[in-house]
Write a protein that holds these residues in place. Sequence first.
Motif, PDB file in Angstrom:
ATOM      1  N   VAL A  90       0.829  -1.214   0.000  1.00  0.00           N
ATOM      2  CA  VAL A  90       0.000   0.000   0.000  1.00  0.00           C
ATOM      3  C   VAL A  90       0.859   1.258   0.000  1.00  0.00           C
ATOM      4  N   ASN A  91       1.779   1.355   0.943  1.00  0.00           N
ATOM      5  CA  ASN A  91       2.601   2.559   1.039  1.00  0.00           C
ATOM      6  C   ASN A  91       3.532   2.722  -0.156  1.00  0.00           C
ATOM      7  N   PHE A  92       4.037   1.600  -0.617  1.00  0.00           N
ATOM      8  CA  PHE A  92       4.898   1.609  -1.796  1.00  0.00           C
ATOM      9  C   PHE A  92       4.128   2.151  -3.003  1.00  0.00           C
ATOM     10  N   LEU A  93       2.901   1.670  -3.172  1.00  0.00           N
ATOM     11  CA  LEU A  93       2.107   2.092  -4.331  1.00  0.00           C
ATOM     12  C   LEU A  93       1.712   3.561  -4.244  1.00  0.00           C
ATOM     13  N   LYS A  94       1.464   4.016  -3.016  1.00  0.00           N
ATOM     14  CA  LYS A  94       1.109   5.431  -2.853  1.00  0.00           C
ATOM     15  C   LYS A  94       2.282   6.304  -3.305  1.00  0.00           C
ATOM     16  N   THR A  95       3.498   5.880  -2.902  1.00  0.00           N
ATOM     17  CA  THR A  95       4.699   6.618  -3.312  1.00  0.00           C
ATOM     18  C   THR A  95       4.859   6.587  -4.829  1.00  0.00           C
ATOM     19  N   ALA A  96       4.716   5.390  -5.411  1.00  0.00           N
ATOM     20  CA  ALA A  96       4.898   5.239  -6.859  1.00  0.00           C
ATOM     21  C   ALA A  96       3.855   6.064  -7.614  1.00  0.00           C
ATOM     22  N   LEU A  97       2.608   5.967  -7.153  1.00  0.00           N
ATOM     23  CA  LEU A  97       1.531   6.687  -7.822  1.00  0.00           C
ATOM     24  C   LEU A  97       1.766   8.191  -7.769  1.00  0.00           C
ATOM     25  N   ASN A  98       2.220   8.673  -6.634  1.00  0.00           N
ATOM     26  CA  ASN A  98       2.463  10.107  -6.503  1.00  0.00           C
ATOM     27  C   ASN A  98       3.645  10.573  -7.343  1.00  0.00           C
ATOM     28  N   GLU A  99       4.635   9.704  -7.518  1.00  0.00           N
ATOM     29  CA  GLU A  99       5.746  10.036  -8.417  1.00  0.00           C
ATOM     30  C   GLU A  99       5.210  10.230  -9.842  1.00  0.00           C
ATOM     31  N   ASP A 126      -6.467  -9.845  -1.463  1.00  0.00           N
ATOM     32  CA  ASP A 126      -6.930  -9.594  -0.109  1.00  0.00           C
ATOM     33  C   ASP A 126      -6.244  -8.378   0.489  1.00  0.00           C
ATOM     34  N   GLU A 127      -7.004  -7.598   1.238  1.00  0.00           N
ATOM     35  CA  GLU A 127      -6.452  -6.374   1.833  1.00  0.00           C
ATOM     36  C   GLU A 127      -5.286  -6.691   2.785  1.00  0.00           C
ATOM     37  N   LYS A 128      -5.422  -7.829   3.461  1.00  0.00           N
ATOM     38  CA  LYS A 128      -4.357  -8.221   4.403  1.00  0.00           C
ATOM     39  C   LYS A 128      -3.028  -8.372   3.671  1.00  0.00           C
ATOM     40  N   LEU A 129      -3.129  -8.911   2.463  1.00  0.00           N
ATOM     41  CA  LEU A 129      -1.927  -9.181   1.681  1.00  0.00           C
ATOM     42  C   LEU A 129      -1.208  -7.880   1.310  1.00  0.00           C
ATOM     43  N   ILE A 130      -1.957  -6.890   0.896  1.00  0.00           N
ATOM     44  CA  ILE A 130      -1.293  -5.659   0.435  1.00  0.00           C
ATOM     45  C   ILE A 130      -0.875  -4.763   1.595  1.00  0.00           C
ATOM     46  N   LYS A 131      -1.326  -5.109   2.791  1.00  0.00           N
ATOM     47  CA  LYS A 131      -0.838  -4.360   3.952  1.00  0.00           C
ATOM     48  C   LYS A 131       0.449  -4.971   4.486  1.00  0.00           C
ATOM     49  N   ARG A 132       0.738  -6.169   3.993  1.00  0.00           N
ATOM     50  CA  ARG A 132       1.983  -6.821   4.411  1.00  0.00           C
ATOM     51  C   ARG A 132       3.159  -6.270   3.623  1.00  0.00           C
ATOM     52  N   SER A 133       4.368  -6.623   4.071  1.00  0.00           N
ATOM     53  CA  SER A 133       5.567  -6.206   3.343  1.00  0.00           C
ATOM     54  C   SER A 133       5.489  -6.700   1.905  1.00  0.00           C
ATOM     55  N   LEU A 134       5.955  -5.846   1.008  1.00  0.00           N
ATOM     56  CA  LEU A 134       5.860  -6.092  -0.426  1.00  0.00           C
ATOM     57  C   LEU A 134       6.433  -7.459  -0.819  1.00  0.00           C
ATOM     58  N   SER A 168      13.696  10.056   7.377  1.00  0.00           N
ATOM     59  CA  SER A 168      13.550  11.516   7.364  1.00  0.00           C
ATOM     60  C   SER A 168      14.261  12.166   6.189  1.00  0.00           C
ATOM     61  N   SER A 169      15.161  11.416   5.551  1.00  0.00           N
ATOM     62  CA  SER A 169      15.888  12.014   4.432  1.00  0.00           C
ATOM     63  C   SER A 169      15.031  12.084   3.162  1.00  0.00           C
ATOM     64  N   THR A 170      13.934  11.328   3.113  1.00  0.00           N
ATOM     65  CA  THR A 170      13.071  11.432   1.934  1.00  0.00           C
ATOM     66  C   THR A 170      11.634  11.553   2.408  1.00  0.00           C
ATOM     67  N   SER A 171      10.751  11.714   1.447  1.00  0.00           N
ATOM     68  CA  SER A 171       9.337  11.844   1.799  1.00  0.00           C
ATOM     69  C   SER A 171       8.712  10.473   1.982  1.00  0.00           C
ATOM     70  N   PHE A 172       9.512   9.440   1.828  1.00  0.00           N
ATOM     71  CA  PHE A 172       8.914   8.115   1.832  1.00  0.00           C
ATOM     72  C   PHE A 172       8.380   7.725   3.203  1.00  0.00           C
ATOM     73  N   ASP A 173       7.194   7.189   3.172  1.00  0.00           N
ATOM     74  CA  ASP A 173       6.447   6.896   4.379  1.00  0.00           C
ATOM     75  C   ASP A 173       6.337   5.377   4.510  1.00  0.00           C
ATOM     76  N   VAL A 174       6.955   4.803   5.526  1.00  0.00           N
ATOM     77  CA  VAL A 174       6.985   3.333   5.583  1.00  0.00           C
ATOM     78  C   VAL A 174       5.804   2.760   6.342  1.00  0.00           C
TER      79      VAL A 174
END
Lengths: 254, 439
Positions: free
Chosen positions: A96-105, A134-142, B433-439
């Motif tokens: 989820v967080n990875f995709l948010k970053t990628a999408l925003n890029e 499953d939502e559980k899956l995408i909340k887990r580590s990539l 903190s060095s990037t905007s990346f949110d873990v």
Amino acid sequence: MLQIKNLHASVDGNEILKGVDLEIKAGEVHAIMGPNGSGKSTLASVLAGREDYDVTEGSITFEGQDLLELAAEERAREGIFLAFQYPVEIPGVSTVNFLKTALNEIRKHRGQDSIDAIDFLQMMRQKMSLVEIDEKLIKRSLNEGFSGGEKKRNEIFQMAMLEPKFAVLDETDSGLDIDALRIVAGGVNKLRSLNNSFLVITHYQRLLEYIVPDYVHVLSGGKIVKSGGKDLALELEEKGYDWVRTELTADAEA
Amino acid sequence: MSASAPETDLTAKVVAAFKQYEQTLNGAAETPLHAIRRSALDQFVQLGFPTPRNEEWKYTNVAPITRRDYRLAAQPQATDINAEFVRSLVPAGLDADLLVFVDGWYKADLSSLSAQAGLEIHNLGASAPHGAQPAQQLAADTDGFVALNTALALDGAIITVRAGVELARPILLLYISDVQAGDAMSALRCVVHLEANAKAQFIELNAARGDGHSLQSRVAEMRVAQGARLDHIMLQNQAAQNYQHNYTRVDQERDSLYRNVVAALGGGFVRNDLSIALNGEGAHADMFGLSMLNDREFVDNHTLVDHRVPNCTSNELYKGIYDDRSVGVFNGKIIVRPDAQKTNAFQSNRNVLLSDGATINTKPQLEIFADDVKCSHGATSGQFDADALFYLRSRGLSTEAARTILMHAFAVEVLDQVPVEALRLHLEHQLSSSTSFDV
């Protein structure tokens, strides 16, 4: 949308692609089939911008731009997506967080603002149902600890979220059982539109029963040796890759 | 003084500070504690600061840090460090009992203790109770730093957690050097005793106020009695001009558990010695380290696990990411004594070098004298996985963002071992903190 002309590529001095020509228009689905070692995955990697491969000759043009001038991340932001044959496990970051970053890029590249949290959530819900992930899956580590099928489903989920113009599916069917294959293919079919196009790389005809291509090409020895409609896949399945080789030899001798 | 002892101005300064301290004693110079200090000073003068000729200091050159003109006070100095500054150092969301030391001296007005039942805290300077004096069992005879600390640590904390007591809040020990007005050196001592079946969490954080150079010497003696559990977290994120030496000695009794997590995210010179003796069957020791360095930062983690009795286990994982011209050292010694059958001891040191100028010196040492044991060790160093970098970039992430994610992915295995949620978040925040990346 995409023109590949006389593409030669090598890795560590070994030439793998020896003059590939291919044109893919918006809305089309092309399949590339071929025996092991024919250069299928190399083509996928070169399209996505992997630096390990040297393009020694030829060109790739994407929507009028010289694709070879762009770094991998710039290609992604322009709308190119590669569904990996072997998705990498990344501990400590959720899909989820990875995709948010990628999408925003990608949005930043298009001059758009970062996606609103609620919009992102809504979009995610909708795309999750596409690939029945499953939502559980995408909340887990990539991809960490995911089964082969879960990884492939996650690739298609990522593709759905990033909405590429041109997507390469590199042996997405490998390691999938029939149910997973149906789900993955179903996801791809729902994403097909007049504005995007796909290059489906596969060793077997099976996947093409579910993702029906407009064109089928046979890659052998680093070149496209035969092109045809969707029936070519069936013919290949029936007669095997040796048939293409024999036919080519016969042509050469004639 | 032996001919081999290197003479530095700092050695002379240490002797002078000790003499100054003795003059303040007014007859108390006859106490057993003072006798120990006196003898430690002699040892220090004899040994001097360690040199690379000493095997345990082979990759660690202390000469540059001993050349500064430090202020070294034999009594508490006035400081204008206030509560606001102290608050700025405490990790957000951490609810802990706080003990603040400035230049090695306990500051009651800056500390805040919640009077937890079963927890007894004394500061060494004011009220050292009988029996809680710096022990003589430390390796003072081989290490000048420890001898120096024994001689000069005139203050510190003596902490006892009574039998069966589980502390509700962690204890945060904050060591601040006041280097606003110039370079300063300080020494302090911690004596920790967890009685049978007690449970506690200790956090140590090193800091400085001002731009001067600081050298902090900290020796801790920790006793973890039968069935007790001690979590010990060391947070080290200082600047290039801040130096520290930490020597931690742990004695574990039957079925006890000790866990050390050291996060060294910065510092001009950091040396951490961790020496654990497993004295009772069923004891388990965990050691985790994360070093993330850049510029010319230096961190040396030295561990020694002494399996003295059967059926004990130890596990250590130290990971490092080194950029620019930073240097890491890992030395992990495991001793399995002849009686220590059924020992399980694991050790792993994994490193990522981000630049050609970065260095890691890693040395596992296994000395096994028992036959029915399971011991393993391994060390790796390399770059970030090219496949993983490409995977992330192929989704539109910049190389820098992709590297940050991989850094986090590498670090998370250690971060997950931090048992205090607020600290884990604090560390994750420092990493990203060095990037905007949110873990």
